[in-house]
Design an enzyme around this catalytic site. Structure first.
Site, mmCIF file in Angstrom:
data_model
loop_
_atom_site.group_PDB
_atom_site.id
_atom_site.type_symbol
_atom_site.label_atom_id
_atom_site.label_comp_id
_atom_site.label_asym_id
_atom_site.label_seq_id
_atom_site.Cartn_x
_atom_site.Cartn_y
_atom_site.Cartn_z
ATOM 1 C CG HIS A 1 3.598 0.098 4.491
ATOM 2 N ND1 HIS A 1 4.710 0.364 3.747
ATOM 3 C CD2 HIS A 1 2.653 0.995 4.070
ATOM 4 C CE1 HIS A 1 4.468 1.355 2.912
ATOM 5 N NE2 HIS A 1 3.238 1.765 3.093
ATOM 6 C CG HIS B 1 5.634 4.043 6.203
ATOM 7 N ND1 HIS B 1 4.483 3.307 6.262
ATOM 8 C CD2 HIS B 1 5.302 5.176 5.540
ATOM 9 C CE1 HIS B 1 3.491 3.964 5.695
ATOM 10 N NE2 HIS B 1 3.959 5.105 5.230
ATOM 11 C CB CYS C 1 -10.528 11.912 -8.548
ATOM 12 S SG CYS C 1 -10.564 10.367 -7.603
ATOM 13 C CB CYS D 1 -6.635 11.490 -7.099
ATOM 14 S SG CYS D 1 -7.038 10.002 -8.009
ATOM 15 C CB CYS E 1 -10.740 8.152 -10.775
ATOM 16 S SG CYS E 1 -9.154 7.826 -9.984
ATOM 17 C CG HIS F 1 -9.545 6.497 -5.995
ATOM 18 N ND1 HIS F 1 -8.529 7.217 -6.579
ATOM 19 C CD2 HIS F 1 -9.152 6.252 -4.732
ATOM 20 C CE1 HIS F 1 -7.576 7.428 -5.680
ATOM 21 N NE2 HIS F 1 -7.915 6.846 -4.549
ATOM 22 C CE LYS G 1 3.627 -1.581 -8.433
ATOM 23 N NZ LYS G 1 2.992 -0.546 -9.205
ATOM 24 C CE LYS H 1 -4.729 0.838 3.534
ATOM 25 N NZ LYS H 1 -5.650 1.859 3.997
#
Length: 645
Positions: free
Chosen positions: A17, A20, A125, A128, A142, A145, A294, A297
């Site tokens: 994306h 990167h 987790c 993570c 968590c 997640h 931000k 996804k």
RNA sequence: GGCGAUGUAGCUCAGAUGGUUAGAGCAUACGGCUCAUAUCCGUAGUGUCCGGGGUUCAAUUCCCUGCAUCGCCA
């Protein structure tokens, strides 16, 4: 001098994306800049391919981890050429030599006593891939997640990171440039003001097999960082390779702020334990927010580099990200802001400067580098040359310290001065006066020289645009050019120049359409009947448009209109049609051609000429951002006036 | 909760070891030029320099405090 510069190796659990792309463009630009400084440069990027998340992603797609990482790794490597990114080496953590080197290093550090075995228990987790502390949990889950972690007790191997804490603090304090920008250096020092814990570097094979086995205990594989960070050495053939001997001492890493700790703390202590000198500099950059939020996804605003290149062109994208972001801080990305940069900085300032200068060379100097008399240089030229010297100093300083936006700012100050220089010296007036021929030549030569310098300094940032400039200026060996070639006076009098070609097109702001597109994509709601009818016409409506074949008899350009040609056509009656095709067709190329016209269009006056209809043409945008236009015609010769339906 | 950063024109940001009219680019308005990609050049602006208090002859700048945003740590 040598330079070794790296991007992080990218974790292949998702496609590339904007983030990167940014890291890699920055690294590529720096690499090209150091080459421009005459350095022997090695630039490395690659992919990180081990770990639980990779296995999960592979399982999800029903393929083996190996197949999965091959596919994503190829996607990453395939992205770089489209961004004009040219790494010298692409490394993968699944490469055999990398895996061997990691094992050798682990054994060495183990033998030295810096790796020990210990039991650890805690809340783990999976998402993570790490143990969480009680305090991190929100409602027992968590926070990242939304899953309750499992209580796991396991034995693992640990690296004695704490042993090197004091050394690291001193090293950072004694080397102000070790971590830049300063805010991140301070952050690391603040973190180091508390006692450092040792680093867990293994995972039992009962839980994970997709990794590098520990050489001293086959029941464990290496945990992510010991595997990943070592890529920077493997890529140079450590410990014996010639490359290692040549480049390692000049190593510079470029990273995003999310992996600051591993690079600023784990990595130098690992190197220290291995008796390898620390890298020279670590450059830390911020995040791109997309449309004020931000990139994520779940929101669905992930920006794909490929889409950006298609929409704006690679040079514009590279210029934009480097000019817009203050290195180290977060920035915002939006279609409007990139279009604004393209239009004002690239098309209006630089592109137009380039185009107007070369056109004047063409008109007033026979498309050749003019011969000048040094004595005719005036204060204006002296000042300009001085300004360019000052720019070069600032440029080099800022590019070297990763302040790309400042480097580009100083370049654009010169571009602005050049546009003023043209207005104040008005070559079109000098050209009217034979006694001013000498001055005219000086002004034109000055412009050429300045453009030559601009092409050189822009090369690291916009390689293709710089190549285009160089080609138009007939610069030889431009791919070998260095900053020393910026010395004034490099253009050879009498040298023929190529015809000017637009560097950057102007872009329309397409705010509304884009928003609508984004909305319809996001919602994916089925089209209602009314919407389906929207934009559809009936046969009767189409029948109202009278299309005919016409033969062009004559064509001439229209004064003061850059895009328009006045055509006389036979359809079969004689008609005058004004067509906006002057940028793509010369008047002399048209007579005899058959075109398709709209015969019953309401006549309109364009630039004082009454147009009785319009000619049809197809337009497409090319990869380099320019547009191509071709006239619509019929496959066989037809009688003028034949109806098209 | 601890530490730190930031808060300046409509937008993005510079800046002054405290001193007269606080800057740039973009956007806006007007004027000029015609070499140029409807480009370029010039002019015009607007600012309680986050709020409050303090030090000082003088604070947007230094100190304290509050608010907001962000980051790191716990």
């Amino acid at each position: 001098m040598s330079t070794y510069v790296t991007t992080p190796i990218y974790y292949v659990n998702a496609l590339p994306h904007l983030g990167h792309a940014y890291t890699t463009i920055v690294t590529d630009t720096y690499s090209r800049f150091r080459k421009l400084c005459g350095d022997d440069v090695r630039f490395q990027t690659g992919t990180d391919e081990h770990g639980e998340k990779i296995v999960e992603a592979a399982v999800k797609e029903g393929v083996s981890p190996r197949e999965y990482v091959d596919r994503i790794s190829t996607a990453f490597q395939g992205t770089w050429p489209s961004l004009s990114v040219e790494p010298d080496y692409l490394i993968r953590t699944t490469d055999a030599d990398h895996m061997q080197t990691v094992q050798d290093i682990l054994q060495m550090v183990y033998d030295k006593g810096d790796i020990y075995f210990s039991e650890y228990s805690g809340l783990y987790c999976k998402g993570c891939e790490r143990f969480l502390t009680e305090k991190e949990l929100v409602d027992g889950k968590c926070p990242d997640h939304q899953v309750a972690p499992e209580e796991i007790s396991e034995q693992n191997y640990f690296f004695r990171m704490s042993k090197y804490q004091d050394w690291l603090i001193n090293h950072i304090k004694e080397n102000p440039e070790f971590i830049t920008p300063e805010r991140y250096r301070n952050e690391v020092l603040s973190f180091l003001s508390e006692p450092l814990e040792d680093l867990c570097i293994s995972r039992p094979t009962s839980r994970l097999t997709w990794g590098i086995p520990l050489p001293f205990d086959e029941n464990f594989v290496t945990y992510v960082w010991f595997d990943a960070l070592i890529n920077y050495l493997t890529g140079l053939g450590y410990p014996n390779g010639e490359l290692y001997a040549k480049y390692w001492q000049d190593a510079e890493h470029v990273i995003a702020k999310d992996i600051l700790k591993p690079h600023a703390i784990y990595w130098p202590t690992m190197l220290r334990s291995m008796d390898v000198p620390a890298y020279k500099r670590l450059h830390v950059h911020g995040y791109w927010n997309v449309d004020e939020t931000k990139m994520s996804k779940s929101i669905g605003n992930v920006v794909r580099p490929k889409d950006l290149v298609e929409a704006y062109g690679v040079d514009t994208l590279r210029y934009f990200v480097l000019r817009e972001m203050s290195f180290g801080l977060d920035s915002s990305f939006s279609a409007d802001s990139i279009i604004a940069r393209q239009n004002s900085d690239l098309a209006n300032d630089l592109g137009n400067l380039f185009s107007r200068s070369l056109t004047m060379i063409d008109k007033y100097a026979g498309q050749k580098v003019p011969q000048i008399e040094q004595s005719l240089e005036e204060e204006a030229e002296q000042e300009l040359q001085q300004a360019i010297q000052d720019m070069l100093v600032a440029y080099e300083k800022h590019m070297n310290s990763f302040n790309f936006h400042k480097g580009l700012q100083s370049v654009w100050e010169v571009i602005s001065l050049l546009n003023k220089y043209i207005v104040t010296n008005a070559p079109w007036d000098l050209a009217k006066d034979d006694s001013q021929q000498g001055r005219l030549n000086v002004v034109l030569y000055t412009l050429l020289e300045a453009l030559r310098v601009l092409a050189i300094v822009l090369k690291p940032v916009m390689p293709s645009a710089a190549d285009k400039m160089a080609a138009a200026l007939s610069l030889e060996n431009f791919d070998q050019a260095t900053l020393t070639d910026c010395t004034w006076g490099g253009m050879t009098a009498g040298q023929a120049l190529a015809a000017p070609e637009p560097l950057f097109p102007r872009l329309e702001k397409k705010k509304k359409e884009q928003k609508q597109q984004a909305q319809s994509k996001a919602k994916k709601k089925p089209a209602t009947k009314a919407e389906q009818l929207d934009g559809v016409i009936t046969f009767e409506q189409f029948g109202q448009v009278e299309l005919r074949v016409a033969t062009v008899i004559a064509a001439e350009s229209i004064p003061k209109a850059d895009k328009l040609l006045k055509l006389t056509v036979e359809a079969p009656e004689k008609r005058t049609i004004v067509a906006g095709i002057a940028e793509y067709y010369a008047p002399e190329d048209l007579p005899g051609r058959q075109v398709i016209i709209v015969a019953n269009l309401k006549p309109a006056k364009l630039r004082g000429v009454v147009s009785e209809g319009m000619v049809l043409a197809a337009k497409q945008k090319l990869e380099d951002g320019t547009e191509q236009l071709t006239l619509a015609t019929v496959a066989e010769k037809m009688a003028p006036g034949s109806r098209v339906a």
